[in-house]
Write a protein that holds these residues in place. Structure first.
Motif: not given
Length: 605
Positions: A261, A264, A396, A425, A457, A460-461, A484
């Motif tokens: 990612d 990240f 994402d 990101n 972020i 992404t989570d 990341g």
């Protein structure tokens, strides 16, 4: 009388020209450095002298080539003005200065340039004004070589070029560098540039455009070492512990989904701070033990703020940037043929291999390199048919949807290996977008860039939670590896550092290491083989950990890395200092890596 006046004017012009030839290159040097720092105060004395010599020498070469001092000085001044400005923005966006091999990355840089803010600040405008002033004054340097035939000036120009090359080789000698206090530690490129100056640093880095053979390297010896690992401790084809969760079939190899990612990280490693809400609640809960069949820890990488391709190179090949020139990009510099890598190895085990990246195909030459690593199927931004954007990058969640779509379309029972590099990101973080409003703030700082980053972020989570939720319900065994590629640049990290009494300008060596840590996660929808431990590691070892978590046999090189990781669990371009007891093993690693990168055949050849 006219002849006397003419002669006087000519002498005066010559004096002015000679003064200009001496002084203007000096001004060019200090103005170039002034974009980012005070070269007179921060660059070491001998390094200032050598930079000035380089500028003077370059001006002389241009003078004989152009046969006009005014235009020679102006050409050098414009060159210094542009290179200095480029270096300023490169450093601002990725927290690293220019290096010679950045010339190979011009296309990649151009593809994301419109995502950054290039608005000049007061310092830039002041330096540009300085360059404008010196370019104007250089009009008075009227010395020319009009009486020379154009080919007559080529000989001194050639001689000066040869002399410059010889001088550069002297500057590249370690003994000479040490005698003159030139800083030559490539693993700290920012400090190296700040105390040496940009031009001198570039000259010192030129020898590292190519990788030298390790001392005592023999191709035959490398083959023999790997042959020993081939026969030592034979693995079962697939570990007995692997089975489909609900199907109970033990003949299925697990599908392997790897997500690297973009930018990240968990900035909590830098120190305490109080966000308005948890920016990664799901991944924090997993770290705290909320999910079974999971390994988590911190992944140490070799880059910070940019050069994404180097982390994927380390993961996919098992090679380490510790043995390659600082700042080099193996994808663009060294991978010119098929080499042994994770995807080509998995092909031999019956896997379909997919590389995905929701951006331009030519970034870091991925469209050329991925097939050489063993990827059969490539998907870039235009292949993400149902993509959604956050800011100007594919989200994402869209990447997760692409993985699920690929999984559902594959042949049942045929395992797939997916390696996906995201873009959501990516910097810059200071711009305002209509489709994205940062919602996470940090107490004690008003940094918009930090707020943007933490809010991204959190997206992404959510996406990773959706991915794991999907595969937890699937019958086929699946392994998800998530990590990341690097932390964001200093603009984002600095507010956290300040809240903890630090600054990126004055970080200790130990504090600097924290800027190279990102979280990693290995999760399976089946019971993983016994003996695996959640531990901090580095990107070069994560590939063999993936194979072990999948219950797959390790190829010889990965067996060596598995053994190496027990003695030295973290090895990156910024963590290379080791004790005497392991230096022999490191030299073996260096030789095997050279073999893997330049002499070995791919698994599928």
């Amino acid at each position: 009388m006219k002849n006397e006046n003419s002669s006087t004017r000519e002498k005066s012009n010559n004096y002015i020209s000679i003064a200009g030839l001496i002084l203007c290159p000096i001004v060019h040097f200090y103005l170039l450095e002034a974009y980012t720092h005070n070269g007179f105060a921060e660059v070491r004395f001998w390094s200032q002298c050598f930079n000035i010599v380089l500028f003077e020498w370059f001006a002389l070469i241009l003078f004989f080539l152009l046969r006009n001092l005014k235009w020679a000085l102006r050409a050098e001044g414009i060159f210094a003005m542009v290179i200095g400005l480029v270096n300023y923005y490169v450093y601002s966006f990725r927290s690293l200065p220019l290096v010679p091999w950045d010339l190979l990355s011009v296309g990649t840089a151009a593809s994301v340039a419109d995502r950054y803010d290039f608005t000049p600040n007061a310092r830039i405008l002041s330096v540009l004004a300085g360059f404008a002033a010196i370019l104007f004054l250089e009009r008075f340097c009227g010395l020319t070589l009009k009486k020379w035939k154009w080919y007559a000036s080529l000989l001194p120009a050639l001689a000066l070029c040869i002399g410059l090359g010889s001088f550069a080789r002297v500057l590249q000698q370690e003994d000479f560098q040490n005698r003159h206090r030139m800083y030559n530690k490539l693993f700290t490129p920012v400090f190296m540039w700040q105390v040496n100056g940009l031009a001198l640093t570039m000259v010192m880095e030129l020898p590292y455009l190519a990788v030298e053979k390790p001392a005592g390297y023999e191709k035959k010896e490398a083959r023999e070492i790997l042959a020993e690992y081939e026969t030592a401790g034979q693995d079962a084809e697939v570990s007995a512990g692997i089975s489909g969760i609900s199907s109970g079939r033990s003949d299925l190899k697990p599908n392997i989904i790897v997500i690297m990612d973009e930018a990240f990280s968990d900035l909590g490693v830098l120190g305490d701070f109080l966000p308005s809400e948890d920016y990664m609640p799901y991944l924090h809960s997993i770290r705290d033990g909320a999910k079974e069949n999971t390994l988590t820890g911190y992944l140490n990488v070799s880059v910070c703020g940019g050069n994404t391709a180097n982390t994927e190179f380390e993961y996919l090949t098992g090679n380490t940037m510790a043995f390659l020139p600082q700042g080099s990009i193996p994808y663009q510099q060294y991978i010119k043929k098929a080499i042994p890598a994770l995807p080509s190895y998995l092909q031999t085990l019956g896997y379909e291999t997919y590389a995905m990246h929701p951006f331009n195909a030519d970034g870091w030459d991925r469209d050329k390199v991925y097939p050489l690593l063993g990827f059969e199927h490539l998907a870039f931004v235009h292949d993400f048919n149902e993509r959604e954007y956050i800011r100007k990058f594919v989200s994402d969640q869209s990447c997760v949807d692409q993985i699920i779509k690929t999984y559902e379309q594959k042949e049942s029972g045929t395992p797939m290996f997916v390696f996906l590099v995201t873009m959501q990101n990516h910097g810059s973080y200071g711009d305002v977008y209509e489709d994205f409003t940062p919602h996470i703030t940090v107490e004690g700082t008003s940094s918009y860039a930090l707020s943007t980053y933490l809010s991204l972020i959190s997206e992404t989570d959510k996406a990773i939670q959706n991915l794991l939720s999907y595969f937890s319900k699937e019958e086929e065994p699946a392994l998800v590896v998530f990590f990341g590629d690097h932390q964001p640049n200093d603009v984002v990290a600095e507010p956290i550092l300040r809240l903890n009494g630090m600054s990126y300008h004055t970080l200790s060596e130990e504090e600097t290491m924290l800027r190279y840590q990102v979280p990693y996660l290995i999760w399976a929808n089946y019971p993983m083989p016994e003996g695996l431990a959640a531990e901090d590691t580095s990107a070069n070892y994560l590939g063999q950990k993936t194979l072990k978590a999948a219950g797959l046999p390790l190829p010889p090189y990965q067996k060596f890395l598995d053994e190496m990781s027990e003695s030295y669990p973290i090895l990156t371009a910024v963590r290379t200092e080791v004790g005497e007891d392991i230096k022999t093993e490191l030299e073996k690693y260096r030789k095997l890596q050279y073999y893997q990168l330049f002499d070995a055949q791919s698994f599928t050849d």
